[in-house]
Write a protein that holds these residues in place. Structure first.
Motif, mmCIF file in Angstrom:
data_model
loop_
_atom_site.group_PDB
_atom_site.id
_atom_site.type_symbol
_atom_site.label_atom_id
_atom_site.label_comp_id
_atom_site.label_asym_id
_atom_site.label_seq_id
_atom_site.Cartn_x
_atom_site.Cartn_y
_atom_site.Cartn_z
ATOM 1 N N GLU A 11 -6.961 -19.741 -23.089
ATOM 2 C CA GLU A 11 -6.118 -19.025 -22.130
ATOM 3 C C GLU A 11 -6.125 -19.739 -20.781
ATOM 4 N N GLN A 13 -5.494 -19.562 -16.831
ATOM 5 C CA GLN A 13 -5.327 -18.731 -15.646
ATOM 6 C C GLN A 13 -4.888 -19.632 -14.495
ATOM 7 N N LYS A 14 -4.011 -19.112 -13.657
ATOM 8 C CA LYS A 14 -3.607 -19.839 -12.456
ATOM 9 C C LYS A 14 -4.027 -19.008 -11.251
ATOM 10 N N ILE A 15 -4.937 -19.560 -10.453
ATOM 11 C CA ILE A 15 -5.531 -18.813 -9.359
ATOM 12 C C ILE A 15 -5.189 -19.495 -8.036
ATOM 13 N N THR A 21 -2.912 -23.861 -6.104
ATOM 14 C CA THR A 21 -3.057 -23.026 -7.289
ATOM 15 C C THR A 21 -3.839 -23.821 -8.325
ATOM 16 N N ARG A 25 -9.483 -22.651 -17.234
ATOM 17 C CA ARG A 25 -9.728 -22.207 -18.611
ATOM 18 C C ARG A 25 -11.218 -21.943 -18.757
ATOM 19 N N GLN A 26 -11.571 -20.964 -19.587
ATOM 20 C CA GLN A 26 -12.978 -20.594 -19.755
ATOM 21 C C GLN A 26 -13.302 -20.395 -21.224
ATOM 22 N N HIS A 60 -16.389 -23.403 -17.389
ATOM 23 C CA HIS A 60 -15.243 -23.167 -16.515
ATOM 24 C C HIS A 60 -14.557 -24.510 -16.294
ATOM 25 N N LEU A 94 -14.719 -15.819 -8.248
ATOM 26 C CA LEU A 94 -15.018 -15.487 -9.646
ATOM 27 C C LEU A 94 -16.407 -14.871 -9.807
#
Length: 292
Positions: A11, A13-15, A21, A25-26, A60, A94
């Motif tokens: 998955e 994620q865009k943070i 940005t 991925r984790q 991470h 996080l």
């Protein structure tokens, strides 16, 4: 191929952190291990190590500004110190307070800045074929300068589409000792194709490249001693970008526990060429109980 598919299935994620940005991925569970890639790769470069490390760590995997699935604006500061600050802010957001870092190439410079600025937070610092004080890798300074010229991104994109250039010393000759790895599009393809297909991606990669600050890298000769983390230097023995003899000399600049391990029959990307050996060296290193 299996590792490529597994990575792409993670998955994304865009943070957003300020004007950046970050793609994240984790995978896995356990103590936190933060992966920082170099230039011009992105998080995909760790695909072959994730299965072996995610059984022991919460992994991470970051995409830095200008590369991979990250994004940037006209106001983004690409300086290597600013990128380190962005990552630290992201980790705090996080809830990641204590962690280990594994970094390659210019990601190793960012990781060292984080370790210097946060001595109580970084437990282990694992550096793979990274910048060395007072050493200038061939062509990097040239590319930093020429990337500012008109039409440079068009020229570079054109060159990247030519396999002869990709395999040359001005391209990615140093990536692999095993030259047959150039024949598999799952290796360099995911790094080069986005640049070939997108002018914005190429501009972002150039901005990342120009953010490398040689004064900071040269200062590491003194500031390495400020790092409190246990340090593991992993080096592909055949790399001419960051020669192994200079890597070994750098080992003595650290005041903390520091080990140097050679990855035989590998060049600039040993974690892609010899992932099992790299994973084994990492696991053996972190399992050691240091008392100082």
């Amino acid at each position: 191929m299996e590792e490529s598919v597994a990575y792409k299935n993670l998955e994304l994620q865009k943070i957003k952190v300020g004007e950046v940005t970050i793609g994240l991925r984790q995978i896995g569970s356990g103590e936190n291990l933060v992966f920082i890639h170099g230039f011009p790769t992105h998080g995909y470069t760790w695909r072959k190590t994730l299965q072996g490390l995610s059984n022991n760590f919460k992994c991470h995997i970051l995409d830095l500004p200008g590369l991979g699935d990250s994004d940037w604006t006209k106001k983004t500061n690409f300086n290597i110190s600013s990128q380190a600050s962005v990552i630290q802010t992201l980790l705090e957001r996080l809830g990641i307070i204590k962690f280990s870092l594994i970094a390659h190439d210019s990601g190793g410079t960012i990781a060292r800045i984080i370790a210097i600025n946060n001595p109580g937070k970084v437990k282990n610092l694992i550096l793979i074929n990274t910048e060395i004080p007072y050493h200038r890798p061939p062509f990097i300074e040239l590319y930093q300068k020429t990337s500012r010229l008109p039409f440079s991104s068009f020229y570079f994109r054109n060159k990247l589409s030519q396999i002869r250039f990709v395999k040359s010393s001005m391209g990615f000759k140093q990536a692999y000792t095993d030259k047959t790895m150039f024949d598999d599009e799952n290796n360099l393809g995911p790094y080069l194709k986005p640049l070939i297909d997108s002018n914005r991606k190429t501009k972002g990669a150039f901005k990342f490249l120009r953010g490398i600050d040689w004064d900071i890298i040269d200062d590491f000769k003194q500031t390495h001693k400020k790092i409190k983390a246990n340090v593991l230097l992993l080096w592909g023995e055949n790399d001419k970008t960051f020669p192994i003899n200079l890597g070994k000399e750098m080992m003595h600049q650290f005041a903390s526990n520091c080990e140097f391990k050679t990855i035989k029959e590998a060049s600039l990307l040993p974690h892609e060429e010899k992932p099992k050996q790299v994973v084994n060296e990492i696991l053996q290193f972190v399992e050691k109980k240091y008392t100082s």
